[in-house]
Design a protein around this motif. Structure first.
Motif, PDB file in Angstrom:
ATOM      1  N   MET A  10       9.753   4.309  29.622  1.00 40.18           N
ATOM      2  CA  MET A  10       9.719   3.760  30.097  1.00 40.18           C
ATOM      3  C   MET A  10       9.174   1.903  28.489  1.00 40.18           C
ATOM      4  O   MET A  10      10.084   1.159  28.568  1.00 40.18           O
ATOM      5  CB  MET A  10       9.426   3.088  31.185  1.00 40.18           C
ATOM      6  CG  MET A  10       9.943   3.536  32.995  1.00 40.18           C
ATOM      7  SD  MET A  10      11.494   3.436  32.554  1.00 40.18           S
ATOM      8  CE  MET A  10      12.329   4.239  33.169  1.00 40.18           C
ATOM      9  N   SER A  11       8.787   2.808  28.303  1.00 39.88           N
ATOM     10  CA  SER A  11       7.960   1.935  26.858  1.00 39.88           C
ATOM     11  C   SER A  11       9.300   2.208  26.106  1.00 39.88           C
ATOM     12  O   SER A  11       9.295   0.354  25.462  1.00 39.88           O
ATOM     13  CB  SER A  11       7.237   2.717  26.130  1.00 39.88           C
ATOM     14  OG  SER A  11       6.195   2.704  27.115  1.00 39.88           O
ATOM     15  N   ARG A  12      10.344   3.301  26.129  1.00 39.70           N
ATOM     16  CA  ARG A  12      11.003   2.822  25.217  1.00 39.70           C
ATOM     17  C   ARG A  12      11.803   1.981  25.672  1.00 39.70           C
ATOM     18  O   ARG A  12      12.766   0.831  24.113  1.00 39.70           O
ATOM     19  CB  ARG A  12      11.831   4.437  24.634  1.00 39.70           C
ATOM     20  CG  ARG A  12      10.700   6.045  23.814  1.00 39.70           C
ATOM     21  CD  ARG A  12      10.543   5.121  23.139  1.00 39.70           C
ATOM     22  NE  ARG A  12      12.104   5.935  21.430  1.00 39.70           N
ATOM     23  CZ  ARG A  12      12.588   6.560  21.796  1.00 39.70           C
ATOM     24  NH1 ARG A  12      12.265   7.724  21.982  1.00 39.70           N
ATOM     25  NH2 ARG A  12      13.564   7.382  21.067  1.00 39.70           N
ATOM     26  N   LEU A  13      12.149   1.779  26.812  1.00 46.38           N
ATOM     27  CA  LEU A  13      13.439   0.903  27.102  1.00 46.38           C
ATOM     28  C   LEU A  13      13.299  -0.285  26.937  1.00 46.38           C
ATOM     29  O   LEU A  13      14.158  -1.043  26.621  1.00 46.38           O
ATOM     30  CB  LEU A  13      13.724   1.338  28.443  1.00 46.38           C
ATOM     31  CG  LEU A  13      14.087   3.013  29.110  1.00 46.38           C
ATOM     32  CD1 LEU A  13      14.554   3.269  30.074  1.00 46.38           C
ATOM     33  CD2 LEU A  13      16.103   2.987  28.259  1.00 46.38           C
ATOM     34  N   GLN A  14      12.103  -0.726  26.956  1.00 48.30           N
ATOM     35  CA  GLN A  14      11.542  -2.234  27.078  1.00 48.30           C
ATOM     36  C   GLN A  14      11.164  -2.488  25.290  1.00 48.30           C
ATOM     37  O   GLN A  14      11.538  -3.570  24.960  1.00 48.30           O
ATOM     38  CB  GLN A  14       9.911  -1.919  26.962  1.00 48.30           C
ATOM     39  CG  GLN A  14       9.477  -2.169  29.132  1.00 48.30           C
ATOM     40  CD  GLN A  14       7.666  -2.196  29.156  1.00 48.30           C
ATOM     41  OE1 GLN A  14       7.407  -2.777  28.938  1.00 48.30           O
ATOM     42  NE2 GLN A  14       7.896  -0.974  30.194  1.00 48.30           N
TER      43      GLN A  14
ATOM     44  N   VAL B 239      18.020   8.548  27.345  1.00 54.00           N
ATOM     45  CA  VAL B 239      19.458   8.632  26.845  1.00 54.00           C
ATOM     46  C   VAL B 239      20.129   8.189  28.374  1.00 54.00           C
ATOM     47  O   VAL B 239      20.840   7.693  28.659  1.00 54.00           O
ATOM     48  CB  VAL B 239      20.200   9.870  25.939  1.00 54.00           C
ATOM     49  CG1 VAL B 239      21.112   9.976  26.121  1.00 54.00           C
ATOM     50  CG2 VAL B 239      19.528   9.630  24.888  1.00 54.00           C
ATOM     51  N   ASP B 240      19.836   9.188  28.805  1.00 51.66           N
ATOM     52  CA  ASP B 240      20.054   9.114  30.592  1.00 51.66           C
ATOM     53  C   ASP B 240      20.679   7.850  30.950  1.00 51.66           C
ATOM     54  O   ASP B 240      21.810   7.428  31.192  1.00 51.66           O
ATOM     55  CB  ASP B 240      19.418  10.185  31.491  1.00 51.66           C
ATOM     56  CG  ASP B 240      20.473  11.030  31.283  1.00 51.66           C
ATOM     57  OD1 ASP B 240      20.680  11.532  30.103  1.00 51.66           O
ATOM     58  OD2 ASP B 240      19.310  12.392  31.696  1.00 51.66           O
ATOM     59  N   LEU B 241      19.342   6.921  30.591  1.00 53.46           N
ATOM     60  CA  LEU B 241      19.365   5.539  31.560  1.00 53.46           C
ATOM     61  C   LEU B 241      20.128   4.588  30.887  1.00 53.46           C
ATOM     62  O   LEU B 241      20.680   3.694  31.742  1.00 53.46           O
ATOM     63  CB  LEU B 241      17.571   5.199  31.834  1.00 53.46           C
ATOM     64  CG  LEU B 241      17.028   5.974  32.833  1.00 53.46           C
ATOM     65  CD1 LEU B 241      15.501   5.868  32.626  1.00 53.46           C
ATOM     66  CD2 LEU B 241      17.468   5.477  33.927  1.00 53.46           C
ATOM     67  N   THR B 242      20.095   4.825  29.385  1.00 55.46           N
ATOM     68  CA  THR B 242      21.006   3.948  28.744  1.00 55.46           C
ATOM     69  C   THR B 242      22.529   4.079  28.919  1.00 55.46           C
ATOM     70  O   THR B 242      23.317   3.032  28.880  1.00 55.46           O
ATOM     71  CB  THR B 242      20.484   4.015  27.204  1.00 55.46           C
ATOM     72  OG1 THR B 242      19.076   3.956  26.991  1.00 55.46           O
ATOM     73  CG2 THR B 242      20.797   3.323  26.276  1.00 55.46           C
ATOM     74  N   GLN B 243      22.594   5.370  29.117  1.00 56.53           N
ATOM     75  CA  GLN B 243      24.175   5.663  29.043  1.00 56.53           C
ATOM     76  C   GLN B 243      24.192   5.078  30.606  1.00 56.53           C
ATOM     77  O   GLN B 243      25.981   3.944  30.835  1.00 56.53           O
ATOM     78  CB  GLN B 243      24.519   6.922  29.185  1.00 56.53           C
ATOM     79  CG  GLN B 243      24.737   7.532  27.734  1.00 56.53           C
ATOM     80  CD  GLN B 243      24.946   9.036  28.089  1.00 56.53           C
ATOM     81  OE1 GLN B 243      24.678   9.160  28.903  1.00 56.53           O
ATOM     82  NE2 GLN B 243      24.823   9.185  27.037  1.00 56.53           N
TER      83      GLN B 243
ATOM     84  N   LYS C 165      16.474  -2.703  40.341  1.00 52.70           N
ATOM     85  CA  LYS C 165      15.498  -2.168  39.547  1.00 52.70           C
ATOM     86  C   LYS C 165      16.022  -1.049  39.501  1.00 52.70           C
ATOM     87  O   LYS C 165      16.745   0.259  40.240  1.00 52.70           O
ATOM     88  CB  LYS C 165      15.061  -2.271  41.163  1.00 52.70           C
ATOM     89  CG  LYS C 165      13.204  -1.925  41.209  1.00 52.70           C
ATOM     90  CD  LYS C 165      12.345  -2.465  42.425  1.00 52.70           C
ATOM     91  CE  LYS C 165      11.284  -2.122  42.111  1.00 52.70           C
ATOM     92  NZ  LYS C 165      10.753  -2.015  43.425  1.00 52.70           N
ATOM     93  N   LEU C 166      15.141  -0.533  38.295  1.00 51.13           N
ATOM     94  CA  LEU C 166      14.810   1.109  38.718  1.00 51.13           C
ATOM     95  C   LEU C 166      14.480   1.936  39.435  1.00 51.13           C
ATOM     96  O   LEU C 166      13.264   1.255  39.873  1.00 51.13           O
ATOM     97  CB  LEU C 166      14.433   1.634  36.845  1.00 51.13           C
ATOM     98  CG  LEU C 166      15.659   1.559  35.698  1.00 51.13           C
ATOM     99  CD1 LEU C 166      15.941   0.232  35.481  1.00 51.13           C
ATOM    100  CD2 LEU C 166      14.549   1.588  34.309  1.00 51.13           C
ATOM    101  N   PRO C 167      14.472   3.389  39.538  1.00 45.80           N
ATOM    102  CA  PRO C 167      13.299   3.899  40.271  1.00 45.80           C
ATOM    103  C   PRO C 167      12.124   4.012  40.074  1.00 45.80           C
ATOM    104  O   PRO C 167      11.817   4.123  38.582  1.00 45.80           O
ATOM    105  CB  PRO C 167      14.387   4.958  40.540  1.00 45.80           C
ATOM    106  CG  PRO C 167      15.987   5.557  39.473  1.00 45.80           C
ATOM    107  CD  PRO C 167      16.144   3.794  39.357  1.00 45.80           C
TER     108      PRO C 167
END
Length: 237
Positions: free
Chosen positions: A56-60, A18-22, A34-36
Motif C-alpha cells: 500500500m505504501s508503494r502504491l501511494q 503489480v497485481d493491484l497496479t494491473q 475502495k480497495l479490499p
C-alpha cells in the motif's frame, strides 16, 4: 536465513503491487473505488500484514491510491497531476506520445532481453493470456491501450527488477493519459502489424532468446514511434 526471508517478503510485496497496479490500469479497480481491507487481502493472498502495508505504501508513492484514515484506501484518478504523470507532463497532443515512446525505448528493449532469461512458466502463461486478450480487441481505443500496456508491464515484471517495474508503472499512467487526450496511435489499418510484432516479442521470450527479445521489442517500439510521427504529420498536433 534472514536474507532469504527478506527477499521472499519483497517478492510477495512486489507481486501484490503489480497485481493491484494491473487491476487499476485495466479499469477493474476504477478511480474512486475502495480497495479490499487489509484483513481481506491477508486472507485471500495468504500474505502477512507487513507485506500488505508495504504494498500500500508503494502504491501511494506511485500516486495510484490514497488512504483516508478511518475509511479505507481508494484508487485515485491516474490521469490527474501527480509526481510523474498529469497535466504538467501530458499536454494531450501526439508529441506527448512521441516522448513516452522514446522513454519506453530506453527501458523496454533491455527489459525484454532480461525477461527472456528470467521469465517463469507461470509468468509466460499470464503474458500469453494478456496477449490473447489484447489481440482479441478490434477497436483501437483507451481500453485496447490498457490491455496492450498490461502485456508490456508483465514483461517488466519478468525481469524481477523492481526499478523496471516501477518505471513501467509510471509510464503506464502517463501513456493512458496520453491516449485519453490525444487518441490511440494504432489504427485499424495497421492493427495486424502490431499483433504480429507483439507475437514476435512473446515468441522470443518463450524460447528464452534474449537477443531476439531485444531486437523484436526495439522493432516494435520504433515502428510505434513511426506510426505516432505519422499522426503528428497528419494532424499537426
Amino acid at each position: 536465513m534472514e536474507r532469504v526471508t527478506t527477499d521472499r517478503r519483497l517478492s510477495m510485496t512486489q507481486q501484490l503491487v503489480v497485481d493491484l497496479t494491473q487491476q487499476i490500469l485495466a479499469g477493474e479497480l476504477p478511480a474512486g473505488s475502495k480497495l479490499p481491507t487489509e484483513q481481506v487481502i491477508i486472507k485471500e493472498r495468504g500474505v502477512s500484514r507487513t507485506v500488505v502495508r508495504e504494498a500500500m505504501s508503494r502504491l501511494q508513492a506511485e500516486g495510484l491510491v490514497e488512504t483516508r484514515h478511518g475509511i479505507g484506501t481508494f484508487v485515485v484518478d491516474t490521469a490527474r497531476p501527480g509526481d510523474f504523470q498529469g497535466s504538467k507532463h501530458v499536454k494531450g497532443g501526439a508529441y506527448d506520445a512521441l516522448a513516452v515512446i522514446e522513454l519506453r525505448l530506453s527501458l523496454e528493449v533491455e527489459a525484454a532481453a532480461i525477461a527472456a532469461q528470467r521469465a517463469t512458466p507461470e509468468q509466460l502463461q499470464a503474458m500469453r493470456e494478456a496477449l490473447d486478450a489484447a489481440n482479441a480487441i478490434d477497436a483501437m481505443d483507451e481500453e485496447s491501450a490498457r490491455m496492450d500496456f498490461e502485456f508490456h508491464l508483465l514483461i517488466a515484471q519478468c525481469t524481477g527488477n523492481s526499478f523496471f517495474i516501477d518505471a513501467m508503472t509510471h509510464v503506464g499512467n502517463t501513456l493512458i493519459a496520453v491516449v485519453q487526450q490525444a487518441g490511440p496511435a494504432v489504427t485499424l489499418e495497421n492493427r495486424a502489424l502490431v499483433v504480429r510484432e507483439r507475437e514476435q516479442i512473446y515468441a522470443a521470450l518463450a524460447r528464452q532468446d534474449g537477443e531476439a527479445a531485444r531486437a523484436s521489442m526495439r522493432l516494435h517500439l520504433i515502428n510505434m514511434l513511426q506510426r505516432v510521427r505519422g499522426v503528428v504529420e497528419v494532424t499537426g498536433d
